[in-house]
Write a protein that holds these residues in place. Structure first.
Motif, PDB file in Angstrom:
ATOM      1  N   ASN A  40      56.947  42.657  39.104  1.00  0.00           N
ATOM      2  CA  ASN A  40      56.603  41.459  38.329  1.00  0.00           C
ATOM      3  C   ASN A  40      55.184  40.994  38.608  1.00  0.00           C
ATOM      4  OD1 ASN A  40      58.949  41.241  36.888  1.00  0.00           O
ATOM      5  ND2 ASN A  40      59.936  39.851  38.331  1.00  0.00           N
ATOM      6  N   VAL A  41      54.746  41.145  39.858  1.00  0.00           N
ATOM      7  CA  VAL A  41      53.384  40.752  40.224  1.00  0.00           C
ATOM      8  C   VAL A  41      52.449  41.956  40.187  1.00  0.00           C
ATOM      9  CG1 VAL A  41      51.959  39.742  42.032  1.00  0.00           C
ATOM     10  CG2 VAL A  41      54.260  38.878  41.645  1.00  0.00           C
ATOM     11  N   LEU A  42      52.931  43.091  40.660  1.00  0.00           N
ATOM     12  CA  LEU A  42      52.100  44.290  40.785  1.00  0.00           C
ATOM     13  C   LEU A  42      51.574  44.767  39.427  1.00  0.00           C
ATOM     14  CD1 LEU A  42      51.123  46.045  43.093  1.00  0.00           C
ATOM     15  CD2 LEU A  42      53.096  47.534  42.752  1.00  0.00           C
ATOM     16  N   LYS A  43      52.324  44.520  38.362  1.00  0.00           N
ATOM     17  CA  LYS A  43      51.885  44.997  37.042  1.00  0.00           C
ATOM     18  C   LYS A  43      50.578  44.333  36.613  1.00  0.00           C
ATOM     19  CE  LYS A  43      54.864  41.714  34.578  1.00  0.00           C
ATOM     20  NZ  LYS A  43      56.085  41.579  33.758  1.00  0.00           N
ATOM     21  N   TYR A  44      50.322  43.115  37.109  1.00  0.00           N
ATOM     22  CA  TYR A  44      49.061  42.458  36.765  1.00  0.00           C
ATOM     23  C   TYR A  44      47.893  43.079  37.529  1.00  0.00           C
ATOM     24  CZ  TYR A  44      51.871  39.011  34.352  1.00  0.00           C
ATOM     25  OH  TYR A  44      52.733  38.408  33.478  1.00  0.00           O
ATOM     26  N   SER A  45      48.124  43.393  38.791  1.00  0.00           N
ATOM     27  CA  SER A  45      47.085  44.063  39.575  1.00  0.00           C
ATOM     28  C   SER A  45      46.774  45.431  38.981  1.00  0.00           C
ATOM     29  CB  SER A  45      47.545  44.246  41.027  1.00  0.00           C
ATOM     30  OG  SER A  45      47.820  43.001  41.611  1.00  0.00           O
ATOM     31  N   TYR A  46      47.819  46.111  38.579  1.00  0.00           N
ATOM     32  CA  TYR A  46      47.666  47.441  37.969  1.00  0.00           C
ATOM     33  C   TYR A  46      46.822  47.353  36.696  1.00  0.00           C
ATOM     34  CZ  TYR A  46      49.461  50.165  34.009  1.00  0.00           C
ATOM     35  OH  TYR A  46      49.590  50.843  32.818  1.00  0.00           O
ATOM     36  N   ARG A  47      47.123  46.382  35.833  1.00  0.00           N
ATOM     37  CA  ARG A  47      46.390  46.238  34.574  1.00  0.00           C
ATOM     38  C   ARG A  47      44.930  45.848  34.840  1.00  0.00           C
ATOM     39  NH1 ARG A  47      46.070  48.471  30.088  1.00  0.00           N
ATOM     40  NH2 ARG A  47      48.338  48.534  30.054  1.00  0.00           N
ATOM     41  N   PHE A  48      44.707  44.980  35.823  1.00  0.00           N
ATOM     42  CA  PHE A  48      43.360  44.572  36.203  1.00  0.00           C
ATOM     43  C   PHE A  48      42.555  45.778  36.681  1.00  0.00           C
ATOM     44  CE2 PHE A  48      40.330  43.095  39.402  1.00  0.00           C
ATOM     45  CZ  PHE A  48      39.649  42.101  38.715  1.00  0.00           C
ATOM     46  N   CYS A  49      43.169  46.602  37.520  1.00  0.00           N
ATOM     47  CA  CYS A  49      42.487  47.793  38.053  1.00  0.00           C
ATOM     48  C   CYS A  49      42.207  48.810  36.958  1.00  0.00           C
ATOM     49  CB  CYS A  49      43.333  48.434  39.155  1.00  0.00           C
ATOM     50  SG  CYS A  49      43.427  47.459  40.670  1.00  0.00           S
ATOM     51  N   LEU A  50      43.156  48.993  36.064  1.00  0.00           N
ATOM     52  CA  LEU A  50      42.988  49.968  34.986  1.00  0.00           C
ATOM     53  C   LEU A  50      41.832  49.562  34.068  1.00  0.00           C
ATOM     54  CD1 LEU A  50      44.123  52.574  33.787  1.00  0.00           C
ATOM     55  CD2 LEU A  50      45.689  51.183  32.427  1.00  0.00           C
ATOM     56  N   SER A  51      41.793  48.287  33.695  1.00  0.00           N
ATOM     57  CA  SER A  51      40.701  47.809  32.840  1.00  0.00           C
ATOM     58  C   SER A  51      39.363  47.904  33.567  1.00  0.00           C
ATOM     59  CB  SER A  51      40.958  46.355  32.426  1.00  0.00           C
ATOM     60  OG  SER A  51      42.123  46.274  31.643  1.00  0.00           O
ATOM     61  N   GLY A  52      39.375  47.612  34.855  1.00  0.00           N
ATOM     62  CA  GLY A  52      38.146  47.723  35.649  1.00  0.00           C
ATOM     63  C   GLY A  52      37.647  49.150  35.720  1.00  0.00           C
ATOM     64  N   CYS A  53      38.568  50.101  35.846  1.00  0.00           N
ATOM     65  CA  CYS A  53      38.185  51.515  35.901  1.00  0.00           C
ATOM     66  C   CYS A  53      37.571  51.976  34.578  1.00  0.00           C
ATOM     67  CB  CYS A  53      39.393  52.387  36.241  1.00  0.00           C
ATOM     68  SG  CYS A  53      39.836  52.341  37.984  1.00  0.00           S
ATOM     69  N   VAL A  54      38.105  51.487  33.466  1.00  0.00           N
ATOM     70  CA  VAL A  54      37.539  51.835  32.157  1.00  0.00           C
ATOM     71  C   VAL A  54      36.103  51.311  32.066  1.00  0.00           C
ATOM     72  CG1 VAL A  54      37.694  51.448  29.666  1.00  0.00           C
ATOM     73  CG2 VAL A  54      39.751  51.980  30.970  1.00  0.00           C
ATOM     74  N   GLY A  55      35.877  50.085  32.519  1.00  0.00           N
ATOM     75  CA  GLY A  55      34.529  49.528  32.515  1.00  0.00           C
ATOM     76  C   GLY A  55      33.593  50.309  33.422  1.00  0.00           C
ATOM     77  N   LEU A  56      34.103  50.713  34.583  1.00  0.00           N
ATOM     78  CA  LEU A  56      33.326  51.507  35.540  1.00  0.00           C
ATOM     79  C   LEU A  56      32.932  52.850  34.925  1.00  0.00           C
ATOM     80  CD1 LEU A  56      32.554  51.181  38.613  1.00  0.00           C
ATOM     81  CD2 LEU A  56      34.529  52.643  39.080  1.00  0.00           C
ATOM     82  N   ILE A  57      33.875  53.481  34.255  1.00  0.00           N
ATOM     83  CA  ILE A  57      33.622  54.770  33.607  1.00  0.00           C
ATOM     84  C   ILE A  57      32.572  54.616  32.511  1.00  0.00           C
ATOM     85  CG2 ILE A  57      34.646  56.493  32.056  1.00  0.00           C
ATOM     86  CD1 ILE A  57      37.258  56.114  33.759  1.00  0.00           C
ATOM     87  N   ARG A  58      32.703  53.582  31.687  1.00  0.00           N
ATOM     88  CA  ARG A  58      31.717  53.348  30.617  1.00  0.00           C
ATOM     89  C   ARG A  58      30.308  53.211  31.201  1.00  0.00           C
ATOM     90  NH1 ARG A  58      35.595  50.031  27.276  1.00  0.00           N
ATOM     91  NH2 ARG A  58      35.702  51.121  25.277  1.00  0.00           N
ATOM     92  N   TYR A  59      30.204  52.436  32.261  1.00  0.00           N
ATOM     93  CA  TYR A  59      28.903  52.212  32.896  1.00  0.00           C
ATOM     94  C   TYR A  59      28.341  53.523  33.427  1.00  0.00           C
ATOM     95  CZ  TYR A  59      25.402  50.469  36.165  1.00  0.00           C
ATOM     96  OH  TYR A  59      24.235  50.248  36.856  1.00  0.00           O
ATOM     97  N   TRP A  60      29.171  54.315  34.085  1.00  0.00           N
ATOM     98  CA  TRP A  60      28.746  55.590  34.671  1.00  0.00           C
ATOM     99  C   TRP A  60      28.299  56.569  33.590  1.00  0.00           C
ATOM    100  CZ3 TRP A  60      31.791  60.414  35.089  1.00  0.00           C
ATOM    101  CH2 TRP A  60      31.186  61.370  35.919  1.00  0.00           C
TER     102      TRP A  60
END
Length: 197
Positions: free
Chosen positions: A142-162
């Protein structure tokens, strides 16, 4: 002429077409790109293009499918176990795949790219991660799914920048995988004390 020589020639032709498409997609939307423009850009005959694709949309779909299949193959190599040493290796292989196809990913994730493709890749990788999280932490989702979504979106942004950086001046796939993994683990550790490595 042997089949191997033909295969190498076909592979080279398709690579030129893909790179040309990626170049043009940095300038305009896929709907604005014509076969005539693409073949002129890569110095290939129209008839050669039509040996492989029926039109630009068909080519783009083929390209996206190849990229998705490559990511899927990487994912099949690793068990869905987040926060393990295998996770770092998994991320390195993902970044190597992105790096091998840098121009295509940069175009597909750019201003004239394809949001549906980005979402498909995100869903593919995210599903594997979420499966591992549910298996490892079934009572905390219930809580972990928000951390997971935050990390996934952050990784997409990181990849775009790279991907936007000059390959000669940017981090290696190994370095990017380590950076991404450290960011993910810092978020997870801060929000979920049970997760320790």
């Amino acid at each position: 002429m042997t089949g191997q020589k033909v295969d190498k020639r076909v592979a080279r032709t398709k690579t030129r077409l893909k790179e040309g498409l990626a170049d043009l997609m940095t300038e305009k939307s896929i709907q604005e790109i014509t076969v005539k423009e693409l073949v002129a850009h890569v110095h290939i005959n129209r008839s050669t293009f039509y040996l492989h694709y029926s039109d630009i949309s068909n080519m783009l779909e083929n390209v996206k499918q190849e990229l998705i299949e490559e990511i899927a193959e990487v994912m099949e190599t690793y068990p869905p176990e987040p926060f393990s040493e295998q996770s770092v290796l998994f991320m390195k292989d993902i970044f190597f795949s992105l790096g091998r196809n840098r121009k295509l990913y940069r175009s597909l994730m750019g201003e004239n790219g394809d949001p549906a493709f980005v979402q498909e890749v995100e869903d593919l990788v995210g599903e594997k991660c979420l499966t591992g999280l549910k298996r490892q932490f079934p009572n905390e989702m219930n809580v972990l799914k928000y951390s997971y979504r935050f990390c996934l979106s952050g990784c997409v942004g990181l990849i775009r920048y790279w991907l936007q950086k000059d390959p000669e001046e940017s981090e290696t796939p190994e370095e990017m995988a380590d950076i991404a993994f450290r960011f993910i683990m810092s978020v997870i550790r801060d929000t979920h004390p049970r997760v320790r490595r």
